[in-house]
Write an enzyme that holds these catalytic residues in place. Structure first.
Site: not given
Ligand code: GLA
Length: 375
Positions: A127, A184
């Protein structure tokens, strides 16, 4: 490591967020097999964020699994997943903390890769939160790419910088095998439509060894779980899943696979759709839009056995009639061929000359395998 096909699996995040445990992962691993996902080609059981202690081990500086969630440690979970003939994935972050505020791998890349390898990890999602200001994000993906290679274990590198810094233009050079290209996903129609449309013109660089990842699927969530929001209906889930397949995107399920209903199970194990997704050539689709209704999109994709996938998507709120003109795909009327079509959902067969006109309900799609047929 060769990653010839878009990776397929399940990830804890969309439904469970930080509420993860050894028991949940083992139950989901059992369900993975019992629900037919393994037989359909899914492989990876992935634990996302929030699995570790809040601080590193003060003596070794290593990441440590939170004992309240994973009392036997991660190696035991990996062994359980491997025992079912599946592969095991985990999560870390290029910054100092993960997005959920656990220790990140910044400046610990080689140590962490070695730790993951020692636990038997086969997949690392990486990430992008808490990157120190002034540090080049691209360099951090290069570092983890090298660290994973140095670890002595084949670990699929799943980069997740949400499409920042024109990721598509450099990510392949870091050794990554897939790369998140958007922010996301949430479980509502606007979210998957926006994500899909945002990548339509960036699929040219998604190919074997490094695939554009349009995020984990919300199919089957029906508004429940962490990214639940309003939820989607079954027509939306058909469209979402089919879009991901037309893109040859990684198929990472995000619903509670222990409790999938019959529709969800049938959709995510649909052989034709998975065959489209996993096509060896992984070519991007040709996209056309209805001339006066931009919500009606048609995608046409070459498949490696000489057939094609043809999908009609209604991304709007009204049922509508749509059409495709085959010359837009390279098949003019004078070519002397019709298209013989077979629906991936119900096996309906039809033969069409020059164009196809059909109704698609709001939120829904029609998807066919198409073959040239000499007149
Ligand atoms: C980010 C990523 C998500 C998930 C969250 C976890 O937002 O894009 O897919 O992994 O972190 O905290």
């Amino acid at each position: 490591m060769l990653v010839n096909k878009p990776p397929m699996g399940w990830n804890t995040w969309n439904t469970f967020g930080h509420e993860i445990s050894d028991a949940l992962v083992r139950e989901s691993t059992d369900a993975f097999v019992e629900q037919g996902l393994k037989d359909a080609g899914y492989q990876y059981v992935v634990i996302d964020d929030c699995w570790s202690k809040k601080v590193r081990d003060p003596e070794t500086d290593r990441l440590v699994a939170e004992p309240a969630k994973f009392p036997e440690g991660m190696k035991a979970v990996a062994d359980y997943v491997h025992g079912k003939g599946l592969k095991f994935g985990m999560y870390s972050c290029a910054g100092q903390r993960t997005c959920g505020d656990y220790p990140g791998s910044f400046d610990h890349e080689f140590l962490d890769a070695e730790t993951f390898a020692s636990w038997g990890v086969d997949f690392l999602k990486y990430d992008f939160c808490y990157k120190p200001v002034g540090v080049d994000g691209q360099l951090l993906y290069r570092r983890m790419g090298m660290a994973l290679r140095a670890s002595g274990r084949d670990i699929l590198f799943s980069a997740c910088n949400w499409g920042s810094d024109d990721v598509w233009s450099w990510i392949r050079s870091t050794g990554a095998h897939m790369y998140r290209s958007t922010g996301d996903i949430f479980d509502n129609p606007e979210s998957y439509r926006k994500i899909a449309l945002s990548q339509l013109h960036k699929l040219g660089t998604s190919a074997p060894q490094c695939f554009n990842d349009v995020d984990m699927l919300t199919v089957g969530m029906y508004g429940k779980g962490l990214v639940g929001t309003t939820g989607c209906n079954d027509a939306d889930y058909r469209s979402q899943f089919a879009l991901w397949c037309m893109y040859s995107a990684p198929l990472m399920l995000g619903c509670d696979i222990r409790r999938m209903n019959a529709q969800t199970r049938a959709l995510v194990t649909n052989r034709d759709l998975i065959r489209i997704d996993q096509d060896a050539e992984a070519r991007p689709p040709i996209a056309t839009f209805h001339p006066w209704n931009e919500k009606l999109m048609t995608l046409f994709k070459h498949l490696d056995d000489g057939s094609y996938a043809l999908g009609f998507f209604n991304l709007g709120e009204e049922d509508a009639e749509t059409f495709a003109t085959f010359s837009d795909f390279g098949l003019p009327a004078a070519a002397g061929y019709d298209l013989a079509l077979e629906s991936v959902f119900d096996g309906e067969r039809l033969v069409s000359r020059e164009y196809l006109r059909l109704n698609v309900p709001a939120h829904d799609c029609r998807v066919y395998i198409a073959r040239l047929q000499k007149r």
